[in-house]
Design an enzyme around this catalytic site. Structure first.
Site, PDB file in Angstrom:
ATOM      1  N   ASP A 299      30.895  29.954  71.678  1.00 29.45           N
ATOM      2  CA  ASP A 299      31.460  30.607  72.577  1.00 29.45           C
ATOM      3  C   ASP A 299      30.594  31.285  73.526  1.00 29.45           C
ATOM      4  OD1 ASP A 299      33.384  31.946  69.714  1.00 29.45           O
ATOM      5  OD2 ASP A 299      33.858  30.085  71.158  1.00 29.45           O
TER       6      ASP A 299
ATOM      7  N   ASP B 185      39.921  23.465  71.210  1.00 28.97           N
ATOM      8  CA  ASP B 185      39.851  24.492  70.268  1.00 28.97           C
ATOM      9  C   ASP B 185      41.214  25.002  69.722  1.00 28.97           C
ATOM     10  OD1 ASP B 185      38.275  27.736  70.543  1.00 28.97           O
ATOM     11  OD2 ASP B 185      38.129  26.128  69.088  1.00 28.97           O
TER      12      ASP B 185
END
EC number: 3.4.23.-
Lengths: 465, 258
Positions: A383, A257
């Protein structure tokens, strides 16, 4: 990644999501400059982006003054926006932990996904470590491949493919996974249920979910659905990922990420930049948004957008796409992280073209009248999912049990808070996974191995610290 | 054990803290944030102290019960000291953050006063401490079992809950006095807070003789409560006005930041 874009189509079921779109805190400055030309929608989208978006949309000339004003507003309302994100994240984690603790289905080993073919029931520790590394490597490479595929599809404008993919993903999630979940809950509590009632319930749940997520619906309902599908996805991961593999994947995904969002050649960044070049919004992704009031800002439309809005009063795919793309660009905040089933917000987002048209009809003094308090924040569903996976795994497999779960929970919240703080400082897209997951992992292993024996001994002797 | 024990003990231990949260923290996002951050700092201190204890046990290495107990006592002392160190660290961090917020927003007043911060941080520390001490015990109380079947005290759950309550409230009072002492550089007050924390942890070594541990803890808690009350600006006059609903400052308090 700057801006929001981030809707990267999700991956199919079984794949980890991309981190892309998630976690991007948009760079409001960038946005405002770019938007200068394009007016409106992008800017509108900016607002919801996260606290950094405290900034109202501005014209280029106003950028500087706005920035200063915005900073102040940002900080002032920053805490409120942080809490607006804490609440859904906490809720998702609570749902996951409650399910893990009560429904034994999700802690039972019933095989593994095809993306993690190597088993962890090996004879030696070394073999197990090797297998888990291989599993994680396969999973990550699948994600990278899918991400690149997505970028390629987007670059060559194969929008229909992406949209179809997203719709199928969300259908699967809303109908099939919730059916399984409901079945297991009924089994746990020994509730007798007939198929007809069940079919009605699942049908209603799924259809309302599709409408709320892809089209329009009450904000709270939409938020609830997004939380539910994130929880469902997290539960699937918790069930089908073996232990060491899960931890490794969490660690590698946060690194990925970070790389994908911040490196100049990262896929997510490229995706966003492509979208910006084309003045389009990225595909709607699963993004949790805490407010819809940013619609008010749409009032200052450029005539083009208004045309688009009026054009797509029906579910015209093409118009919707454009609308959505515009809207998506506005969806700033954290770029959503694509989870396996990503619902595309291909249809109008919370604001449908109709609603936008209605808002656009309002007198456009939106810039001045923007109330910073009403700006919302957005966080990618990926998330949510990974945070919940971490906490869920902690509650499922930790020997410290509740201590570990709580420690991971607090660590993740603090990580999220730090990420938002960095967002407020740097005002550019930032990944939301790395800090939280790092804290979560550190606290999980530390609490499980160090704190738990200590607290255990203390409780045994009834000593208090 | 029954659900009654579970619910009773959880509310004994966390009722006041929950009420305080609902009444004073929940409405303000900034306070909630600082509460959670306070909890995080306490957690980090616990982590470090467990690490120290773990290393000590590995070095100590024997299976002797009394050696283990002594190492545990050592661990407790180290933990108390580390908690206070982290409270100080949190104080420093909050001062810096507040200063930063003030310069950036160019306002004259801090968004949140040091007194509020001391209360919130104390509450954060207290809640985390209480939760970590009690939550595993509470989950055990939901399951089947008989307390004290091997000769231990049958009042285990109740005494744990009361002790946790004392610790939670004590952390609030320690926080208030600590921050005030740091602000006014009253180092003797600081030393007294640390000493009282050590004392409270020390008397718990007398468990399961609960008269020896609970009673002194509550006495210390009452003393700290009065000290914190006077430190926070309370006085007998204020108290009287407040109780008779004639304190105009208090009545207007919600309408402006203090």
């Amino acid at each position: 990644m700057t801006e929001l874009s981030a809707h990267l189509p999700q991956f199919q079921h079984g794949q980890l999501t991309e981190n892309f779109p998630d976690n991007h805190l948009s760079n409001t400055n960038d946005n405002s400059e770019r938007r200068r030309h394009d007016n409106s929608e992008r800017r509108r989208n900016d607002n919801p982006e996260s606290e950094t978006n405290g900034q109202p949309q501005n014209r280029a000339q106003q950028v500087v003054e706005q920035d200063e004003e915005d900073e102040e507003l940002t900080l002032k309302y920053g805490a409120k926006h942080v809490i607006m994100l804490f609440a859904p994240v906490t809720l998702c984690m609570v749902v996951v932990v409650a399910t893990i603790k009560s429904v034994s289905f999700y802690t039972r080993k019933d095989g593994q996904l095809i993306y993690t073919p190597f088993t962890e029931d090996t004879d030696t520790v070394g073999q197990r470590a090797l297998n888990s590394i291989l599993n994680a490597a396969i999973m990550i490479s699948v994600i990278i491949v899918m991400t690149i595929l997505l970028v390629v599809l987007y670059k060559y404008r194969c929008y229909k493919v992406i949209h179809g993919w997203l719709i199928i993903s969300s259908l699967l999630l809303l109908f099939f996974f919730s059916f399984i979940y409901l079945g297991e809950v009924f089994k746990t509590y020994n509730v007798a249920m007939d198929y007809i009632t069940l079919a009605l319930m699942i049908w209603n749940f799924g259809v309302v979910g599709m409408i709320c997520i892809h089209w329009k619906g009450p904000l709270r309902l939409q938020q609830a659905y997004l939380i539910m599908i994130s929880a469902l996805m997290a539960l699937v991961f918790i069930k089908y990922l073996p232990e060491w593999t899960a931890w490794l994947i969490l660690a590698v995904i946060s690194v990925y990420d970070l790389v994908a969002v911040l490196c100049p050649k990262g896929p997510l960044r490229m995706l966003v930049e492509t979208a910006q070049e084309r003045n389009e919004t990225l595909f709607p992704a699963l993004i949790y948004s805490s407010t819809m009031i940013w619609l008010v800002n749409m009032a200052e439309e450029d005539p083009e957008a208004q045309r688009k809005a009026s054009k797509s009063s029906t579910y015209d795919k093409q118009a919707n796409q454009i609308q959505n793309e515009d809207a998506d660009m506005d969806d700033g905040g954290f770029n959503p992280e694509w989870e396996q089933q990503r619902n595309s917000r291909i249809g109008p987002l919370e604001s449908t073209p109709e609603s936008r048209a209605a808002v656009q009809a309002l007198p456009s003094n939106s810039q001045a009248s923007e109330d910073p308090e009403e700006r919302g924040v957005k966080l990618g569903l990926g998330d949510f999912i990974f945070y919940s996976v971490l906490v869920g795994k902690a509650s499922a497999t930790a020997s410290g049990d509740w201590n570990t779960t709580l420690a991971c929970f607090v660590a993740i919240l603090i990580g999220l808070c730090l990420t938002l703080l960095l967002l407020a400082i740097f005002k550019k897209a930032l990944p939301a996974l790395p800090i939280s997951i790092t804290f979560g992992l550190v606290f999980y292993f530390a609490t499980d191995n160090l704190v738990q024996p200590f607290m255990d001994q203390l409780a045994f002797h009834q000593f208090y610290i | 054990m029954t659900a009654a024990v579970f619910i009773g003990c959880s509310f004994i231990a966390f009722g006041p803290a929950l009420a305080l949260c609902v009444c004073t923290i929940a409405a303000e996002p900034l306070r909630l944030l600082f509460l959670i951050a306070g909890g995080f700092f306490w957690l980090v201190s616990l982590l470090l102290s467990s690490l120290v204890w773990f290393i000590a046990v590995q070095i100590g290495g024997s299976n002797n019960a009394s050696v283990k107990k002594n190492l545990l006592i050592f661990g407790v002392m180290v933990s108390v000291l580390l908690q206070e160190v982290f409270r100080f660290a949190y104080y420093k961090l909050l001062k810096k953050a507040n200063k930063g917020l003030m310069t950036i927003s160019q306002e004259e007043t801090l968004p949140i006063s040091v007194r509020q911060l001391s209360y919130v941080s104390g509450l954060g520390f207290g809640i985390m401490s209480g939760v970590f001490s009690l939550v595993n015990i509470l989950t055990d109380s939901l399951g089947p079992g008989t307390v004290g079947i091997y000769g231990d005290s049958p009042q285990y759950f109740l005494s744990s809950a009361f002790m946790t309550l004392a610790i939670v409230l004590l952390h609030i009072f320690w926080g208030i006095v600590f921050f005030d002492a740091c602000e006014k550089k009253k180092w003797w007050a600081l030393a007294l807070v640390i000493l009282s924390h050590l004392l409270v942890s020390g008397v718990t070594f007398q468990n399961p003789q609960y008269e020896g541990s609970l009673v002194p803890s509550y006495i210390i808690m009452m003393l700290m409560a009065t000290w914190a009350f006077f430190t926070a600006g309370g006085s007998l006059r204020n108290l009287k006005l407040c109780l008779m609903c004639r304190d105009k400052d208090f009545l207007l308090a919600n309408q402006r930041p203090r």
